[in-house]
Structure formats: structure tokens, C-alpha cells
Design an enzyme around this catalytic site. Structure first.
Site, PDB file in Angstrom:
ATOM      1  N   SER B 245       0.848  -1.170   0.000  1.00 17.44           N
ATOM      2  CA  SER B 245       0.000   0.000   0.000  1.00 17.44           C
ATOM      3  C   SER B 245       0.885   1.222   0.000  1.00 17.44           C
ATOM      4  O   SER B 245       1.979   1.202   0.568  1.00 17.44           O
ATOM      5  CB  SER B 245      -0.875  -0.012   1.251  1.00 17.44           C
ATOM      6  OG  SER B 245      -1.207   1.290   1.650  1.00 17.44           O
ATOM      7  N   ARG B 284     -26.251  -2.596 -44.353  1.00 17.82           N
ATOM      8  CA  ARG B 284     -25.116  -2.105 -43.558  1.00 17.82           C
ATOM      9  C   ARG B 284     -25.645  -0.998 -42.651  1.00 17.82           C
ATOM     10  O   ARG B 284     -26.270  -0.053 -43.129  1.00 17.82           O
ATOM     11  CB  ARG B 284     -24.005  -1.550 -44.473  1.00 17.82           C
ATOM     12  CG  ARG B 284     -22.766  -1.085 -43.693  1.00 17.82           C
ATOM     13  CD  ARG B 284     -21.559  -0.937 -44.613  1.00 17.82           C
ATOM     14  NE  ARG B 284     -21.449  -2.138 -45.406  1.00 17.82           N
ATOM     15  CZ  ARG B 284     -21.171  -2.159 -46.716  1.00 17.82           C
ATOM     16  NH1 ARG B 284     -20.926  -1.039 -47.358  1.00 17.82           N
ATOM     17  NH2 ARG B 284     -21.117  -3.310 -47.349  1.00 17.82           N
TER      18      ARG B 284
END
Lengths: 422, 422, 422, 422
Positions: B245, B284
Site C-alpha cells: 500500500s 449495412r
């Protein structure tokens, strides 16, 4: 849930853990038990699960018939066993119904693909007309999604609709060395297959949810296109039984398509909920399995609504080859620009051909004339293409390329998918 | 994308559509082409697709080698052919890497399942201790998700990583009757399998996305449990290489688990994006395929990050059978309440036994005494169970039920799943 | 991240916790620090956070200038302080840019609303023509979403782009009674506002994500409509700078709209990811804050892409009042069916009028005649409406109802929303 | 829906469009109308909307009282007007109930924050103990989410629960110049505020959905922590009325927390559905508004379930300062490592101090001794810190930093948020 408890009693009795007579009392009571829904819900709120008050009410009813039998209700089971198995029992026929609808929709699409295999219409990319395609090929592309999805959906359903039976921590701790025997008997009673405990391994429901969302999406893809073709300005196809309007007497609304699109707009997020519930804590989680039956019910209903709507739409679809042809003609031949460009490229090279075709198209648009006519008056074109050959560039069928082969392949795959092949 | 264009030229040449020499020039240029990324992006913004400026830059480079060859670049293809096929080409090795990671993780879990098949620990349901389970059984449940998911993932990858090749509207209109031949050659060049045009049939990517999210979730399920077991108040397992940490020097953080949980918190929504893109317009669509490569990349990276992290965590997992035993003992024997209740039920019936056990547990909690001790002093218990039998109710192994059989089954399924079985 | 560390040193120095000279060394080093990205990423993978290796590399660089100063780098901060604050610092200008784009888009829409306030076009419901509306009113409805969303977005941005500063557990434990002083100084250095520690209270980012998705959606709603209007069969509006095609020389693609629709198809799920990350464990969670910067970046880019594209599209929109009129006429007057029905209802009652109108419309469709002509030949109509009045029922302006008042209201609201009102 | 139709008749009558007597007949019929739900649903399936068969059945009932009045039912309205306004009418009291629950939950949290403002417990980051925090501060962080969310939720509710009234295309075309008058009267009748037509501008519902998901998440964040604290190995807090188990007599399940976590696991995706429905086509879309009432109902119920559960949990929370203290002590003082490191840094510099502290912690862990004891025996420590000062480093209150100030600020903000401030 009552079916689970009844079958559990019978299975335990078969393994010698409960007297047969008492198991039968439980089984019979389960078959005709009735529950006070309001009390159930209130008590469930306090207990954190529906299963506890459910078992309590059931036990009371069994006790009326036989206090001895009542001792054995829910023997060795846990809340989640009841809830998950009941979900599987409900899902099973729901999935069968969905499978039927997929087959109906696929067969209806296959009929379109066969019937309109050479009917030309404008292909449309980015909502702009493109090289012509056969309408039957468009239907075949719709069908291709179902062809791929049908066997996957069925496999996902088979893996998800299975017995959940693990007891307190999942090891069938209450049954000593008879766990396997009871579990097998229970699965057989309920007509479900077995796997190891999945209290906290929820991939089966997640996968089934995704497949249901795909089915809803496959139906909605058709709906998207039909609704667009049904715009009166286009008018190439329409629902036979188009809906009316409460305000506008003339309206012909694509109401079937609305159902499919509505369902498909909710399904992905519901599927995501199940995908997000894969990490329950330890042997039983806080907040995943508790409501998956609810999410799956919504998903199954959404998929069924979408499919059923499109079965009707596709079966009754009014197709207008005339309008398709008219729209091709209204495009002034611009949808044949690829054919023109490819032909010019043979003489001029690709880049010059693409540029010249662009110029010709722009002129056709600006002068509002057919592209063919513009080409006939163009000297560059004259040098590149014999005049007699020009008209053949504007024959839609010359743009069909491999469409027929693709239709055949999709139809063949569909036949295999739904198990009709030899 | 360059691979696609190179292979397309070779395929077209094989079908006699392009001179072989020119196809080779294109192929070679593609193999060493370099692109101005900034110009590409700017032009793509205007063109609406990366493919158009890409083809332009490529054509310029081919033209330097041979203006004649440049005529044939991108012959008959469309933007989406390039983008989708390039995505498939990138996804293929990504999926192979994911499959490897799954196998590594599964094998590591299988080793845990074998090694700790009889090591007792508290089962935990709703984060509360429940009947004891073997730690190896817990690992087997983790493994069961991978066993089911591995073949489905591979099947989904095989169906999704396929050639996209349809040309302008999807029918291979530019190739006349040679479309099939070119497509087959192209697929072979690229090492991809073929299917019909899927420009607007996007179920393959949607299904693959869901399977990737399931893999991330399966890894994260393990991470959830390990992180919980790693709480120092529990301390039953921990990452060998726990992270530090920046503020707290003593911290031993579950950093591997964090990667898996992080990935699994993003994956479901990414999968939902693909499920929501199943309805492109006509041949498309507007806004689906344009970014699916991006979403799939995020998903593949998320799944890989989750799996890779858990491979390391599981391989190096420090398991503490001592702490498991200690926590069982700290529970004052309450986790054996089911065994007690079942034994009492033999004499008293289920309801009375459940009630009496509840009372005994409450007394154990209130007086902070082991349940066994409380039972020894209870007259009702004395009447129901011989004193000599009492201690045996508190043996964890008596709670293992079918755990061993389930471990065996999961291990067998895993062996089949990853193709190691005969 | 370097800005945070530099400012932290200065703030701590102001509170007397670090010598001023050393704080300045840190600040200066931060301003010109450079980092080895590859090493950072590798170490971050091990540490579980980018912050730890980042602080390490930074400290090394400070140490070169002053080993004493290096003692105080990252004094009292925690990894999440750095990551969250860096995210806020990046989001702030991104949100300002988004706000600018919203204003530009809104102003462009306001111009349309003013200019086309009485230009008739077909209203379209369920993709079917309905009673005519002014195009300016349609633009005003588009604008109404931005008018409501702009102040909410700005408020959400202001609440989300705030200092994160809590230290190890969130209480600023390293600073004794000077925490408040340091935090205030730090916020001032960075130009951010302050709130209490939000390490595990993530509503701010979730709300901002939802507002970004709403902005993307508001842009995409316009794109949806423009792309539909741009279908050549309708042709009522089009992008000035429509995109080309790699296969089809004649194409005029709605490429701007594609960007907006693409972005809006990804944004909802990204927002859902943030909404699903509201439950981190205790004082710092496993897997939420670790990647929210990534999700927010994707969301901000998506929203910006959508808005920027539509700014261009709307500013340059080619509107064709002629085509709008032509499409109204092509409808054979059917879009006036409500007006007809309401007029008939005055004499015949609503039900009979609705039925008669339906019959008339059906006849107009079947005979391909204008509704007006059909009505002129109908005896029932003749009895109900004087012949001289008939034509007035087909005046689009009579259908505009409250359109003008609505336009005025939206324009007024917009002026207030973007702070231009007195 | 009947309320809408009744109020519409009264509003139209006030504007002189319908005779007052007939409007009253409609209003009265609406007040006591009953509907055949089964027929409604079947017909809705065909019509694509519930509104059409609803109006039909209503009209039949009005006709029984007065055929003349029946002519005017649903005058000028459209299906979506009825559905959306009915949704708003249902949401309004639902949102009021949610607001009440938020206030109750906030007040309960404020009480915890005040009562336990100096009660030490381990902070926990990444599920590992970190520097001690006051439990009241933890409650204040929980409260801070509600304090920020409450006013935003109320604002979102006020903007979403508004009249929908636009008629056929949205311009109130049926009302000529009386549209505004009728709309205002209708809004007044129904007690709703007005805005311009939002048939296809759905940001209001999307925003409300996101705020509901945030409320569910804020409740679930508390649930996450309480369920973790309630693990018997930790035992620092528990639900007063913990649930039992159907299998395990001793279980004390966090059933309240389960409800909140369950709801929060569904809410984000439901909110995403609404965010994905912002792009309906033109003046009325296909598949968005049709089911938003359903999604909003699920969301409102989920949020209410989560909040209501946590009101009970928080009000009755059993807090154990004793267990909190015991866990701090069981950590062997490691949670004070930051304090130790900071104190050592004063003499040794930060890097050396961090390293030395790490070494001391490792020794404490390895030897299973309190860190304080280890430090007392360490010569490096002896040189850096006077022995008499050592113990003070292990006083939790010295780690509280700005906790008290933060609690005060959150409480003050809460008072302002819920309008209790002077």
C-alpha cells in the site's frame, strides 16, 4: 416449487430415508396444495426468501393429512434448491416454446428466400441505395442469424434447465452417502438432468440469458428492416395486418415490428444483469439468485414476444416487387455505379474509373437524368465502352454475384440446424 | 487490414481477375506498408470509416511500385469487409490466448480440488458459516464454471473469427460468378473459415462477447471468494504475492483479485453493447459494426486480465487448513446445527427438532459455550440421543455428503472439456 | 497525477508540515517529471494500482534534486487520492469542452427552429406519415432535450470534478488536526472544489456518466432523424458534406450521423458500468475506482464525438422545403385524415366520422387518388361538409396547432439554460 | 389512463370544445369505469398499444350513459399521450414514497453518525484492516451519498412526472389555437406540470431512471458493508431481526441487506435500458415509449425495496463497539502502521521509515506478537522514538484526523438537503 418438494419426498423415500407412505402423503398434498400469496409475500420479505414461508405453509397442509409425514417435508433441501429448480422447471417449457417460434420464423423466412430469390431490390447501406440485391437473399441473411442461433439456444437451454440440489452448503450434507442416489431419483421425478451443485456457479443462466437476447435481436433485425421498407415513401413490403391509430384514421402502423423492436431494446440490459451476477459470495450469494427467475422471466417473455410478432409479420408479409423495381428506377441508375465503375476500370484503371464514375453520378443527380443517358452523351465513356454494351450494365441481375449460392447455403444450414436433414 | 488487402489481391489473381504479377506487388507492399496514423484518423472522421483513407494510403504506396497494380487495390471489397475481417484476424490469436489462460486456470483449480479434497472449512451462505465443506470441493465448484464455459467459448470464437467478404451490398456483386472462388481463396490466404455475408447479421460477435464476459465472471467469482477468505479476521487463504500500500506499510492486499473483480465489473455492460447492436439497418447499419472492434478489444483485454491474474493467484494460493479448522472451532459448533437437527428429527420429528436445535444454538451463543457442551447439559437432548453419540455429530467429514463424488465428476468433465481425455 | 503530488507538497508546506524549500523542489520536479510508461504498467500490474510505482518513480526523480525533499513525496496521501483527483483534473476540461459543444449544437438547432418555424413537412409516427408539422418545431423538440440536459450536465460535472483527499482510511489520519487546512490548500492549488472523502461513495461519477450518456443520446436522436430524412426516397434534409464509399462512387452517406449513433450505442452500457460500481467494500473497494477513469474517458469521448459530429451536421444541414412539400403531396392527402375526421365529427359524431374517414382513406389508397378528390365524389361527405370548405382541410398550416407557442417556449428555455438571459 | 381521459374531457369543455354536460358524463364514467383486462391485452397485441382498445372499451361505457358524450372521448389525444401521462401519474406518488424512504434512511444514518462519532473500529481498504476510523464517520460517508442524491432525485422526479399532451404528431393539431388552453387546463386537472411535447424526447425518464439506480446503489453500499461486518468472524454490527434458514437452525442471515443488494444488481441495467431509448424515430418511435412504464416500474420497486430494507436495518442496527475494539486488538497493532511510519519518518525520512515499518510489521506477523512489543525490542526504533512515546502511537483516536469535521459537514449538508434548515 411444490413439484420440487413432492418429488424430493418421493426420491428420499426411494433411497429409504423416508417411509414410502409418508412420501406419498407429501407428494399428494403438493399436487393439490394452495397457498396464501399475501401471507407468503409478507413472510418472504422478512425471511429474505420465498422458500421459507412456502415450506412452512406446505408443512401445515401436509400436517393436516399426516403429522408424521409433515416431519419430512423439504428433507435435506435448502431454499435455493427450491427456487432454482422451480425456475428450471418453468424455463424448460418456456424454452421449448421459444424453440418452436424460432422454427416457425425460420421456416417462414426460408419460404421468402426461396420465393424471391431473383426479385431485385435496392441494397441499402447506411440507409442509402447501393448495388441491387435479390429480396430472397435479404431474407436469407435474416435467416442466417436464426440458423446459427437455434442450436446454440437449445444447447444453452439444456444446460440451464437442470436440477439444483445441494442442501445446506451444497454438498448434500444431510444425505450421507445417499446424496447421489436421492439426487438422481429427484432429477428423474422432475424430468430434469443433473449436474453438480450450481448454487454459486451461475454461468448457465447467464448464457441462456444472452442467447435469449440474441433471439430477440434476430427478430428485431427483421423488424427494423420491415419497418423501414414499410415507410410509404419506400413501400416495398408491409405487414398484412397493419395497426391503426387512435388519432389518425389512415395510419397503417408496423405494429408487429414494434413488438420486436420494443423487446430487443430491453433484452440486452436484462442479459447484462445475469452476466453481472456471476460472482456470488462463497457457497450462496447475497442478491444474485434471489431474483434471477424474475430477470429470466422478463427475458423469455421479451424474446417470445419478439419472435411471435415476427412469425406473424413474416408469414403475412406483403412484398411489392413492383415498388422495388420502381425505386430502383427512381434512383436514376445510380445504384449501378459499381458495375459502371468496374467496367470502366478495365480500360482506365481503378482510380480513374472511380473518379469518372463519381463525376457521371454527380451530373446525373444535378441534371436529374438517368445515369445511362448521361453516359451515352459522354465522350470519355464512349472511348471506353462500346455503346451497345452500356445498357447491360444496368441489369440488376448482373449485380447478384454470389447471392444464389449464399441463399442455397443458408437454406441448407437451416435444414441441418433444425434437425430436418437426413 | 493490410493483410486483408494483400490476400484479396492474391485471391482475385488466382481467379484470373487480376494479373498475378500485379497481385504480388500489392501483396508485398501490404506486407511492409506503413501508415500515417494522424492523417488516417483525421480522414476517417470525415469519411465515417477508417477503411477509406486506409485504402487510399495503401494505394499510394502500391502506386510507387507499380501504377498498374494500384488499379487493383481493394478490388471488389467494401469498407466493412476490411474492418470486420481485420477484427476477426486480431480476435483469433486473442481468443487462443484466452483459451490458454482458461486451461491454465482450470488446471490450477483441478490441482487444488485434488489436493484439498478432504480439508474441512466452513461453508458460507449469505456470508454466514454453514455446514462444513472440503476446500477442494469449493475449488471444484469454481472449476465447474470453466469446464462448462471452455468449449462454449471456443465454439463462439470459431464462429466469430470468420472472413467477412461481401462487397458493396453483400452479394459479391463485383465478381460475377467468381465470387465463391475468390472468397474461398481469400479465406484460405488468411487462415479464416467462411460463412455467408454477415455485414448486418452480428450474432457472432454478440455471442463471443457474452462468452468473454462469462470467462471474466468465472475468474471474478474465484477472486470474490479469495478476497473474502483473505480478510485477516478469517485468514483461510491468501495471495502469495499480496500487494503493498502506498500509505500503509503492513498491508497485504488482494491485488490479483482486484484485477479480476475490476474486469468483471466492466465486462457485462460491454457485452450488452454488442447484444444491443443486433439490428443494423438493411445491408449495412449506422453505428454498430463501426466500433465493435473497439468493444471486443476492451472485452478481450478485460477477460484476459481477469484470467491471467487468477492463474497467478490460484497457482500461488497459500491455503491455511489450520485457520479453516480454527474458524470451525470458533463457531462453537454452530455450523453443525444441521447434523444435530437431522439427528434429533429421527426421534422428535422435523419441526420439533428444528425448534429445539434453534433453542440450543441460541443458548450456545448467549452463554458463549460450544454447542456440544450445551447439548450435554440438556435433558431433552439426553432423552433423544445417547451421550456417546453426541461428539460424532461434530465431525466435519460427516457433513461432506456427496462432495467427493462431485469433485470427481468436475475433474472428469474438465478433462473432457479441454480435450485431454482419450 | 504529478500535479496532485506537487500541489500536495505545497499544501502540506503551507500547513507547516513540510519545509517550504523541499515542497518547492517537489513541485518543480512534478512539473517536469517524466515516467517510464512500460515500467509503470508492469509494476502497476503487480501493485494493483498505478499510483504505487508512479510515486516510486517520482520519488526517485525528486531524490536526484534533493534527498530530503524525497522524504515528503506523497505525504499523507493514498493511491486512490492520486487516481481519483487526477481523473477529476482530466474530466474538468473535458466537461468544459462538452459544455461548449452542447451550446454550439443548441444554438445551431435554435437557428433551425427560428428559420423553419412555418415550413410544413409530414410528421412521422411509427415511421408512417402523420399530421403535418413545421420543420422548425421538429428542431425545437430536438433542442428541448439539450435545454433540459445542459444545466443538469453542468451540475453533475461540478459535483464530480472535485478533490479526492482522505489518506489511508479516508479520515486524513496522517494530518492530525491539520487535515482540513491541508485539504483546503490542496483544493485551491488544483482549482478543484472540496467535499468529504468519497473513496467509497461513487455517486458523483455515476451521475456524471448518466448525464454524458444523455448528451450522446440527445445528439443521436437528431442523427436518427437526419439519417432517415436523408434516405433518397425521402430526401428532405441531408448532410452538406456527405461521405463517400469505398465501393460505390455515387454514395452520399450520412457519416456525421453515424458517429453520433455509434457513440450512443455504446454510452448506455458504459454509464451502467458506473451505476453498477456504487457498492465498493468498506473504505476502499475491490474493482470499482480502479478503472472508472477508463470508463469515464470512453464516455466523455463518445459524448464529444456525438456532439461534435452533430454540430457540423446541423450547422451545414441542407433542408429541402420542396421535398417536404412533395412528400406531403405524394401522400394523397392522407396525412390530413385527422383534420378530415375532426371536421366530420362535428356533424356525425366521433365514431361515425372515424369510420367514414377510414373508408375514404382506404378508397384513396386503392384508387391511388387524392383524398380530397375522393371526398368530393362522396355523398355522405357532401351532406356533412360544404364543398367550398373541403380544400381548407388540406392546408398543412391548419395542423400546426400550438407548434409556434412550443417553439417560442423551447427557445426561451434554451436562452435561460445557457445563461444568456438577462 | 381513465383519469387522463376524464380530465381531457373537462379541459376540452373548459375551452369550449365539448359541451360541459357531456364532459361531465365522460368524467364520471372514467371515475368508475371497469375494464376487461383479458380483452384489453389481446386487442393491444393486435393494435400495438394498450391505448386503442382502452379507449374503445371506455367509449362503449360512456355510450351507455350518453351516446352524444361518447363522441368526445379521447378528443384530440393520441395513444402515447394516454400512456405517458398515466405513467407520470403513477410515478408521482411512487417518487414521493421513495423520497420519504430516503429521508427516513438518511435520518437513521445521521443518528448513527452522531451516536458513534468517536467509536473506533478498523478502517478497511481492499478488505484489509487499515488505519482506525470512528464508526460514526463511516455512517457519515454512507449518508453523504444520500445527501447529494436526494435533491437530484427530487429534481429529476419533478421533471419526469409531467403531462404528455401533443396529439397526433405532437403539435396539438386537433385544437387549433386552443391547444395551450386545453393543455393548461388538463395539467391542472391532473395536478401535473406542463412542458412541450416529449413524445420523442425521452431524457426525463432516462434521468429519473439513473437517479433511481443511484438510490438503490446508495442503499446497497450500506448493505454491502453491514453484511461484511455481520460475518461472525468480524461481528461488529448486525441486523436486529436477522433471518433464519430453511436448512440451518443456527443461521442469522443478513436478509435486509440481501434485498438491497439484489435490487442494486438489477437497477443499473434497467437504467441503461432507458438511456438506450433516447433515439425514437421522428415524432413517435418504434419500441421505446411502449415499455418504459414497465422498466420504470421495475426500477421504482427495486429502489423502494432497497431503501425500505435498509431503513429497517439501519434503524435496528446492533453495533458492537466491543467487537470493534477486539478486532483492532487482534490486528496486533498493525493497523497503526501508518502512525508508526509517520513518526519514524520524522527522524529517518519517509523511505527508510516505510521500510523499517514494513520490517517490524512482518516480524509482528511472523512471531504473532503485538507490533508495540516488537517495537519495544527493536534497537533502530529505540534510537528514533523515546520509549515513553511508543504507546501513544497505538491510540485509535490519534488516527481520526478530520473525521469529526467531516461528520459535521455531512450532517449539516443533510439538514440542508432535506429542507430542514432554517
Amino acid at each position: 416449487m411444490a413439484r420440487f418438494e413432492g418429488a424430493l419426498a418421493m426420491a428420499a423415500s426411494r433411497a429409504g430415508l423416508i417411509p414410502a407412505a409418508q412420501a406419498e402423503v407429501i407428494q399428494k398434498t403438493c399436487a393439490r396444495a394452495s397457498f396464501d400469496a399475501k401471507r407468503l409475500v409478507q413472510a418472504a420479505r422478512r425471511a429474505g426468501t420465498l422458500a421459507i414461508p412456502f415450506v412452512k405453509q406446505l408443512t401445515e397442509q401436509v400436517a393436516e393429512a399426516s403429522p408424521d409425514a409433515a416431519r419430512h417435508v423439504h428433507f435435506g433441501g435448502t431454499s435455493q434448491d427450491v427456487i432454482d429448480t422451480a425456475t428450471a422447471l418453468c424455463l424448460k417449457p418456456a424454452c421449448e416454446r421459444l424453440a418452436e417460434l424460432v422454427v416457425q420464423l425460420g421456416d417462414a423466412l426460408a419460404a421468402l428466400a426461396r420465393r424471391y430469390g431473383t426479385t431485385p431490390m435496392a441494397g441499402r447501406t447506411l440507409l442509402q441505395p447501393a448495388a441491387p440485391v435479390p429480396f430472397g437473399w435479404k431474407a436469407a441473411v435474416w435467416l442466417s442469424m436464426l440458423g446459427r442461433s437455434y442450436p446454440r439456444f437449445r444447447a444453452a437451454a439444456a444446460s440451464a434447465c437442470v436440477l439444483q440440489f445441494g442442501g445446506a452448503s451444497g454438498t448434500l450434507s444431510a444425505f450421507g452417502d445417499k446424496g447421489d442416489e436421492v439426487a438422481s431419483a429427484l432429477a428423474k421425478e422432475l424430468g430434469l438432468s443433473r449436474t453438480v451443485t450450481w448454487h454459486s456457479a451461475r454461468d448457465g443462466f447467464a448464457r441462456l440469458g444472452a442467447e435469449m437476447a440474441i433471439l430477440a435481436g434476430a427478430a428485431a433485425k427483421i423488424a427494423r428492416d420491415v419497418a423501414l421498407l414499410m415507410q410509404p415513401e419506400i413501400g416495398e413490403a408491409s405487414e398484412v395486418d397493419a395497426g391503426g391509430s387512435s388519432a389518425l384514421p389512415h395510419k397503417r402502423n408496423p405494429t408487429g415490428c414494434v413488438f420486436a423492436l420494443e423487446a430487443a431494446s430491453r433484452a440486452p440490459a436484462l442479459a447484462a444483469t445475469l452476466l453481472a451476477q456471476l460472482t456470488p459470495e462463497h457457497e450462496r450469494g447475497l442478491g444474485q439468485w434471489q431474483s434471477q427467475w424474475l430477470t429470466l422471466r422478463e427475458l423469455a417473455c421479451a424474446a417470445a414476444s419478439a419472435l411471435a410478432a415476427m412469425v406473424e409479420v413474416v408469414k403475412g408479409l406483403r412484398v411489392s416487387p413492383h415498388a422495388m423495381q420502381a425505386n430502383l428506377e427512381r434512383s436514376q441508375g445510380l445504384v449501378f455505379s459499381e458495375a459502371v465503375s468496374l467496367r470502366l476500370a478495365k480500360t482506365l484503371g481503378k482510380a480513374a474509373a472511380h473518379a469518372l464514375t463519381g463525376k457521371l453520378c454527380a451530373r446525373a443527380l444535378a441534371e436529374n437524368k438517368p445515369l445511362l443517358e448521361v453516359m451515352r452523351g459522354d465522350t470519355e465513356v464512349a472511348r471506353a465502352i462500346p455503346a451497345a454494351e452500356l445498357a447491360s450494365l444496368f441489369d440488376p441481375k448482373n449485380c447478384f454475384g454470389s447471392a444464389a449460392a449464399m441463399i442455397d447455403r443458408v437454406l441448407a444450414d437451416w435444414t441441418i440446424s433444425c434437425g430436418k436433414a437426413p
